[in-house]
Design a protein around this motif. Structure first.
Motif, PDB file in Angstrom:
ATOM      1  N   GLN A 144      53.743 -18.971   5.388  1.00 15.35           N
ATOM      2  CA  GLN A 144      53.841 -17.705   4.641  1.00 15.35           C
ATOM      3  C   GLN A 144      52.492 -16.982   4.592  1.00 15.35           C
ATOM      4  O   GLN A 144      51.451 -17.588   4.881  1.00 15.35           O
ATOM      5  CB  GLN A 144      54.340 -17.992   3.222  1.00 15.35           C
ATOM      6  N   PRO A 145      52.515 -15.694   4.195  1.00 14.56           N
ATOM      7  CA  PRO A 145      51.249 -14.943   4.156  1.00 14.56           C
ATOM      8  C   PRO A 145      50.176 -15.637   3.316  1.00 14.56           C
ATOM      9  O   PRO A 145      49.005 -15.614   3.666  1.00 14.56           O
ATOM     10  CB  PRO A 145      51.658 -13.608   3.518  1.00 14.56           C
ATOM     11  N   GLN A 165      51.426 -10.764   7.434  1.00 14.51           N
ATOM     12  CA  GLN A 165      52.855 -10.786   7.105  1.00 14.51           C
ATOM     13  C   GLN A 165      53.440 -12.192   7.227  1.00 14.51           C
ATOM     14  O   GLN A 165      54.656 -12.370   7.148  1.00 14.51           O
ATOM     15  CB  GLN A 165      53.627  -9.838   8.038  1.00 14.51           C
ATOM     16  N   LEU A 168      56.025 -16.103  10.346  1.00 15.26           N
ATOM     17  CA  LEU A 168      57.454 -15.886  10.609  1.00 15.26           C
ATOM     18  C   LEU A 168      57.870 -14.452  10.300  1.00 15.26           C
ATOM     19  O   LEU A 168      59.001 -14.061  10.590  1.00 15.26           O
ATOM     20  CB  LEU A 168      58.293 -16.854   9.764  1.00 15.26           C
ATOM     21  N   GLY A 169      56.976 -13.671   9.721  1.00 16.07           N
ATOM     22  CA  GLY A 169      57.318 -12.297   9.347  1.00 16.07           C
ATOM     23  C   GLY A 169      56.943 -11.282  10.405  1.00 16.07           C
ATOM     24  O   GLY A 169      57.377 -10.140  10.344  1.00 16.07           O
ATOM     25  N   ASN A 170      56.140 -11.695  11.371  1.00 19.05           N
ATOM     26  CA  ASN A 170      55.713 -10.797  12.439  1.00 19.05           C
ATOM     27  C   ASN A 170      56.572 -11.066  13.677  1.00 19.05           C
ATOM     28  O   ASN A 170      56.594 -12.182  14.187  1.00 19.05           O
ATOM     29  CB  ASN A 170      54.226 -11.076  12.740  1.00 19.05           C
ATOM     30  N   PRO A 171      57.286 -10.051  14.182  1.00 18.06           N
ATOM     31  CA  PRO A 171      58.157 -10.287  15.339  1.00 18.06           C
ATOM     32  C   PRO A 171      57.404 -10.848  16.549  1.00 18.06           C
ATOM     33  O   PRO A 171      57.983 -11.571  17.363  1.00 18.06           O
ATOM     34  CB  PRO A 171      58.702  -8.891  15.665  1.00 18.06           C
ATOM     35  N   MET A 253      64.593 -21.726   9.093  1.00 21.85           N
ATOM     36  CA  MET A 253      63.288 -21.079   8.931  1.00 21.85           C
ATOM     37  C   MET A 253      63.358 -19.553   8.984  1.00 21.85           C
ATOM     38  O   MET A 253      62.599 -18.877   8.302  1.00 21.85           O
ATOM     39  CB  MET A 253      62.311 -21.622   9.963  1.00 21.85           C
ATOM     40  N   THR A 254      64.223 -18.996   9.815  1.00 18.21           N
ATOM     41  CA  THR A 254      64.237 -17.523   9.926  1.00 18.21           C
ATOM     42  C   THR A 254      65.632 -16.924   9.862  1.00 18.21           C
ATOM     43  O   THR A 254      65.755 -15.715   9.698  1.00 18.21           O
ATOM     44  CB  THR A 254      63.618 -17.077  11.264  1.00 18.21           C
ATOM     45  N   PRO A 258      62.604 -12.188  11.810  1.00 23.79           N
ATOM     46  CA  PRO A 258      62.905 -10.923  11.136  1.00 23.79           C
ATOM     47  C   PRO A 258      63.678  -9.977  12.066  1.00 23.79           C
ATOM     48  O   PRO A 258      63.428  -9.971  13.270  1.00 23.79           O
ATOM     49  CB  PRO A 258      61.517 -10.359  10.827  1.00 23.79           C
ATOM     50  N   HIS A 261      64.835 -11.011  15.840  1.00 21.74           N
ATOM     51  CA  HIS A 261      63.816 -11.361  16.828  1.00 21.74           C
ATOM     52  C   HIS A 261      63.738 -12.847  17.152  1.00 21.74           C
ATOM     53  O   HIS A 261      63.010 -13.218  18.078  1.00 21.74           O
ATOM     54  CB  HIS A 261      62.449 -10.834  16.382  1.00 21.74           C
TER      55      HIS A 261
ATOM     56  N   LYS B 218      65.573 -11.405   4.578  1.00 20.80           N
ATOM     57  CA  LYS B 218      66.135 -12.425   5.481  1.00 20.80           C
ATOM     58  C   LYS B 218      67.646 -12.172   5.600  1.00 20.80           C
ATOM     59  O   LYS B 218      68.264 -12.538   6.597  1.00 20.80           O
ATOM     60  CB  LYS B 218      65.854 -13.822   4.920  1.00 20.80           C
ATOM     61  N   GLN B 277      59.990  -9.725   4.562  1.00 20.97           N
ATOM     62  CA  GLN B 277      61.003  -9.732   5.629  1.00 20.97           C
ATOM     63  C   GLN B 277      61.478 -11.148   5.969  1.00 20.97           C
ATOM     64  O   GLN B 277      62.479 -11.321   6.647  1.00 20.97           O
ATOM     65  CB  GLN B 277      60.478  -9.038   6.896  1.00 20.97           C
ATOM     66  N   SER B 278      60.741 -12.181   5.496  1.00 23.23           N
ATOM     67  CA  SER B 278      61.149 -13.569   5.800  1.00 23.23           C
ATOM     68  C   SER B 278      61.789 -14.245   4.598  1.00 23.23           C
ATOM     69  O   SER B 278      62.099 -15.431   4.663  1.00 23.23           O
ATOM     70  CB  SER B 278      59.940 -14.413   6.204  1.00 23.23           C
TER      71      SER B 278
END
Lengths: 311, 458
Positions: A144-145, A165, A168-171, A253-254, A258, A261, B218, B277-278
Motif C-alpha cells: 500500500q502507499p 498510489q 497495486l494502485g498504479n496500472p 490482491m486486486t 485497478p 489492468h 476495487k 483505487q485498490s
C-alpha cells in the motif's frame, strides 16, 4: 444324499465369489469417480453450450455461441477476454522465466553451502508453506502507499522508486507486482526440485570438469545446467500451468484492478461464473474453462516433446 | 441336494447397503432448511441485520408462537452460490433477504419465489414510504427489460410481486470528518459541486497526507454510481442524464454534454486518497475511520459500518453529493429506494406464517426497533419526525430524502440496457479518474462503445 460337486464347478464358484468381492470393494471408487469425475466433466462440457444463471430449471441451448462470443463475436465479452488473454500471456512468459532465473542459482548456492544448509533451505521454502489467503492479504498491506516497501525505499533514500498510489494502485506496476508475488510463491518448489536434481548429479563429472580446468561458472553453465534440463522443463511446465489456471493471487490482491489492468483468464472465468450479478453466464464461464483446458493440453503436448528431446 | 454356500451374497449386501446409504442421505438432504408450522428459516447476506432480525423475531414468537431462525451467509457471491445450490437441491429456506428490484426479480423469474401480489394489499403497502411501495413488484419497465435476449429476469409477468421492502436508503452521501473541516475553516456542508471541490482543496492544503477522499474503487461501480452519477444528474437534469446511457450518439458519454460532465467529475482527481483505487468498500470506510482520509463516499448504510468500527457519529458531517452551480437541477436531493427486501420461497411449507412475519416487520414500532439495532433505514413511514423513533443520525437522513424531478433516484435503472454491466463501464471511468490513463474524451468514447454493445443485445 448329498450329490458330489465337480471340482471345475467348485473352482468357478470360488472365482465368481472372489470377483464379486473385488467388484464390491472397487465399487465405491468407481461410483465416486463416475459422480465426481465423469458426471461433472460431462455436465460442465454440456453447460458450455448453454446459457444458465444457476437458478432456472432449464438451460437455454445456444450451440457454439458461447465460444464464438468469448473469442470474437460479442462486443461485450470478447474485448474483456482479449485483454485478460494479453495479461495472462505476460504472466505465462514472465513467471516461468523468472522462476527458473531465481530458483536455479538459489539451489546451486544452497547446494554449495556447508553450514546452516538445512536452516537456509527451510527459510527459502517458507513462502510455499505460508502461501495462502492470509499471506496475500499481508502482501496487500505491504504494497500500500503507506506500506512497508514504500517506507523502506524512502528510508534508503530511494524515494524515487516508491509508488505514491501503492504498487497495486498504479496500472503500470500492478501486473509486474503480481507477477513478482507469483514468482515468490513458485520459487520454493522449483528450488527444491533443482536441489534434488543437483544431488543426483554424479560428482565424478564435476570432478573431471574441474581437473580439466573449468571454474565454478563453467561447471555450472556447461555441466550442471545441461544435466538439469529435464528439471527445468518440469519447473517451466508447473509455472505455466499455475500462470494459465491460477488466479487466487489476482482475485484476493486486486480483483483484476485497478480498472481491469490485472484481469487474467482464470479470474475472468471466475467472474463470469460467480460475479456476474445473476446474469446467465455460467455457460460462458464453462466455455472459457474449456478453452483454458485446451490451451493447457497444447502446452502439455509441447512440453512432452521438449522433454523427449532433452532426456 | 445340499444348497451351495453363496459366497457372493455378502458382497451383494455390501453394495446394497452402500446404495441404500447413498439414497437415504440424498433423500434426507431436502429438508435441512425447511420449515414447520411453528418455525421459519430466513437467510440473509447482511451480517449487520442478523441481531436486529433476531430481536424482531423474539417479539414475533411472543405474539404468534412462530419461531424465526435467522441465518447469515456472506459475502454476496457466497450467498448467491448458496441459493443456487439450495435451488438445485430443493432446499430453500422459507424466507430470503434479497437486493430489491434485482435478486428478487431474478429468483422470481426462475420460479424460486412465491408471487405475493395477491397478499400484499393496499392496506399493507400503506405502511411503507410512498416512493418505495412499488419496489419488489414487476412494473412495466421491468417487464419490458425481461423481454431482451439473455435477460436475467426473463419469465416475470406484469403485476407480480416477489418481495416486500425491509431497508431503504440511497447512494451518494458524503461523510466528512467535522474536526478536520473545522481545522481547515469549513463549518457548513457545501451547497454546490464547486464549493465541494473548494473544500477538498482547503482540507488537502491543510493536511496533504490525510485530506483526501476515500471510496472503495476495487468495486469500480462505487465511483460511477455513488459519486459521478448524482453529480451528473444535477448537472444535466433527468432527461439528458438518462440520454448518457442511450443510443443517440449526440447525447451519450462521448457527446459534448458527456465530456463536459466527465471533466467536471475529473475535478476531484487531485484529491483522491492515495491508493483508494485498490481498496474495497469496507477498507475505504475503514481508512476514513482510521483518519487516512477526510471524506468518504458511501450511502445511507455507511453510517452503520462507521459506527460499528468506532467512529463517533457526532464527528461526522453528512451531505449528498452536490450539483454544480450551473446545473439544471438547483436543489439536488436523493430519493430513497428499497435496498433490501424479503421474499417468500415458492417451496415454503408455511406460507401463512411467512406472510405474518413480513407484515409484522412492516409495523412502525418493530421497524423502528429493527432500524436502531441494524443502524439501517426502514421502509416504514415513521411520521414527520422519524428521529424520535430511530435516533438523530438515521432520522436526519430520512428527513433529507427527496422526491420528484429534483431528486436523483439511484434505484431507477430503467434507462439503461437490460444487459448493462456496471463494473465494465465503471472500469473505463476509472481509467479517466483516478488512474489518468485516458482523457475525458477517450473515456467517454470508450464508455459509449461499451454501452452500445449492450444495446445490441437488447
Amino acid at each position: 444324499m448329498a450329490v458330489p460337486i465337480a471340482p471345475g464347478r467348485r473352482r468357478r464358484g470360488i472365482r465368481s465369489a472372489e470377483a464379486a468381492w473385488g467388484y464390491a470393494f472397487v465399487a465405491p471408487a468407481i461410483v465416486l469417480f463416475a459422480v465426481m469425475g465423469v458426471y461433472t466433466i460431462g455436465y460442465g462440457f454440456s453447460l458450455s453450450f448453454a446459457t444458465w444463471n444457476g437458478f432456472t430449471p432449464q438451460w437455454h441451448w445456444v450451440g457454439l455461441r458461447n465460444y464464438a462470443d468469448l473469442l470474437w463475436a460479442s462486443p461485450r465479452y470478447a474485448p474483456l477476454v482479449h485483454q485478460a488473454a494479453l495479461h495472462t500471456a505476460w504472466v505465462m512468459l514472465a513467471v516461468p522465466v523468472l522462476t527458473v532465473v531465481v530458483a536455479f542459482p538459489l539451489a546451486v548456492l544452497l547446494n554449495s553451502v556447508r553450514r546452516l544448509r538445512t536452516v537456509l533451505r527451510s527459510v527459502y521454502f517458507l513462502p510455499q508453506v505460508t502461501s495462502g489467503i492470509a499471506v496475500y492479504f499481508a502482501w496487500v498491506y505491504v504494497l500500500q502507499p503507506d506500506g512497508a516497501i514504500n517506507l523502506l525505499l524512502r528510508s534508503l533514500g530511494l524515494g524515487g522508486l516508491s509508488q505514491p498510489q501503492g504498487f497495486l494502485g498504479n496500472p503500470a506496476t500492478a501486473l509486474p507486482t503480481l507477477i513478482g508475488i507469483t514468482v515468490w510463491s513458485s520459487v520454493p518448489v522449483a528450488m527444491l526440485l533443482y536441489l534434488a536434481g543437483l544431488q543426483s548429479v554424479d560428482p565424478a563429472l564435476i570432478e573431471a570438469a574441474r581437473l580439466d580446468g573449468a571454474g565454478a561458472w563453467r561447471v555450472t553453465r556447461h555441466v550442471v545446467w545441461p544435466l538439469l534440463r529435464p528439471i527445468t522443463a518440469i519447473v517451466i511446465l508447473l509455472a505455466l500451468r499455475d500462470s494459465l489456471q491460477g488466479f487466487q493471487t489476482f482475485l484476493i490482491m486486486t480483483n483484476g484492478g485497478p480498472g481491469n489492468h490485472t484481469n487474467v483468464l482464470g479470474l475472468q472465468t471466475y467472474r463470469l461464473a460467480f460475479l456476474s450479478q445473476l446474469d446467465p453466464t455460467l455457460g460462458l464461464a464453462s466455455a472459457l474453462g474449456w478453452l483454458l483446458f485446451l490451451a493447457a493440453l497444447v502446452l502439455a503436448a509441447v512440453n512432452l516433446r521438449a522433454m523427449r528431446r532433452l532426456t | 441336494m445340499t444348497p451351495q454356500p453363496r459366497a457372493w451374497r455378502p458382497a451383494l449386501a455390501v453394495v446394497m447397503i452402500l446404495a441404500l446409504g447413498a439414497g437415504t442421505s440424498a433423500c434426507s438432504g431436502g429438508d435441512d432448511a425447511g420449515s414447520s408450522d411453528k418455525t421459519l428459516t430466513l437467510w440473509t447476506f447482511k451480517q449487520s441485520h442478523v441481531k436486529a432480525l433476531q430481536q424482531a423475531a423474539e417479539g414475533f414468537t411472543k405474539e404468534t408462537g412462530i419461531t424465526v431462525k435467522v441465518e447469515a451467509y456472506g459475502p454476496d457471491d457466497v450467498f448467491v452460490t448458496k441459493v443456487q445450490a439450495a435451488a438445485q437441491t430443493g432446499n430453500l429456506p422459507d424466507l430470503i433477504e434479497v437486493h430489491a428490484n434485482g435478486d428478487d426479480l431474478t429468483f422470481g423469474a426462475s420460479g424460486l419465489l412465491a408471487d405475493l401480489s395477491k397478499d400484499v394489499d393496499e392496506a399493507w403497502l400503506g405502511a411503507y414510504l410512498p416512493p418505495v411501495r412499488p419496489d419488489g413488484s414487476v412494473t412495466d419497465a421491468y417487464y419490458k427489460q425481461s423481454q431482451a435476449q439473455d435477460s436475467k429476469i426473463k419469465g416475470i409477468k406484469p403485476g407480480q410481486r416477489f418481495s416486500v421492502p425491509l431497508t431503504v436508503g440511497t447512494f451518494g452521501i458524503v461523510y466528512a470528518d467535522k474536526r478536520r473541516l473545522a481545522a481547515a475553516g469549513i463549518t457548513a456542508a457545501p451547497a454546490t459541486w464547486e464549493e465541494f471541490v473548494a473544500d477538498l482543496q482547503k482540507v488537502k492544503a491543510k493536511d496533504p497526507a490525510t485530506g483526501g477522499v476515500s471510496i472503495g474503487l476495487k468495486s469500480p461501480t462505487t465511483g460511477l454510481e455513488w459519486f459521478m452519477q448524482p453529480m451528473a444528474y444535477g448537472l444535466l437534469g433527468a432527461d439528458r442524464f438518462h440520454a448518457l446511457w442511450g443510443k443517440d450518439k449526440a447525447a451519450t458519454f462521448s457527446s459534448p454534454d458527456g465530456v463536459r460532465m466527465l471533466e467536471t467529475y475529473g475535478q476531484v482527481t487531485p484529491y483522491w486518497m492515495p491508493g483508494t483505487q485498490s481498496l474495497d468498500i469496507d477498507a475505504a470506510d475503514l481508512a476514513f475511520v482510521q483518519g487516512k482520509s477526510t471524506f468518504d463516499i458511501g450511502g445511507t448504510f455507511t453510517l452503520a459500518f462507521l459506527a460499528q468500527n468506532g467512529f463517533d457519529a457526532a464527528n461526522v458531517l453528512t451531505f449528498p453529493v452536490p450539483a454544480p452551480a450551473a446545473g439544471v437541477v438547483k436543489n439536488l436531493s436523493l430519493a430513497p429506494f428499497t435496498r433490501t427486501g424479503v421474499s417468500v420461497s415458492a417451496t415454503t411449507k408455511n406460507r401463512a406464517g411467512a406472510l405474518q412475519w413480513l407484515k409484522y416487520l412492516a409495523k412502525a414500532d418493530v421497524a423502528a426497533t429493527f432500524a436502531k439495532e441494524a443502524l439501517d433505514i426502514p421502509p416504514t413511514d415513521l411520521g414527520a419526525d422519524p428521529s424520535t423513533a430511530v435516533g438523530p443520525a438515521l432520522g436526519a437522513m430520512m428527513k433529507a430524502f427527496g422526491s420528484g424531478p429534483s431528486a436523483y433516484n439511484p434505484g431507477d435503472t430503467s434507462y439503461r440496457p437490460s444487459t448493462y454491466d456496471g463494473p465494465t463501464v465503471a472500469s473505463v471511468l476509472m481509467d479517466y479518474t483516478p488512474l489518468q490513463t485516458k482523457s475525458a474524451a477517450a473515456a467517454g468514447a470508450e464508455m459509449t462503445k461499451v454501452i452500445d454493445s449492450y444495446w445490441t443485445k437488447q
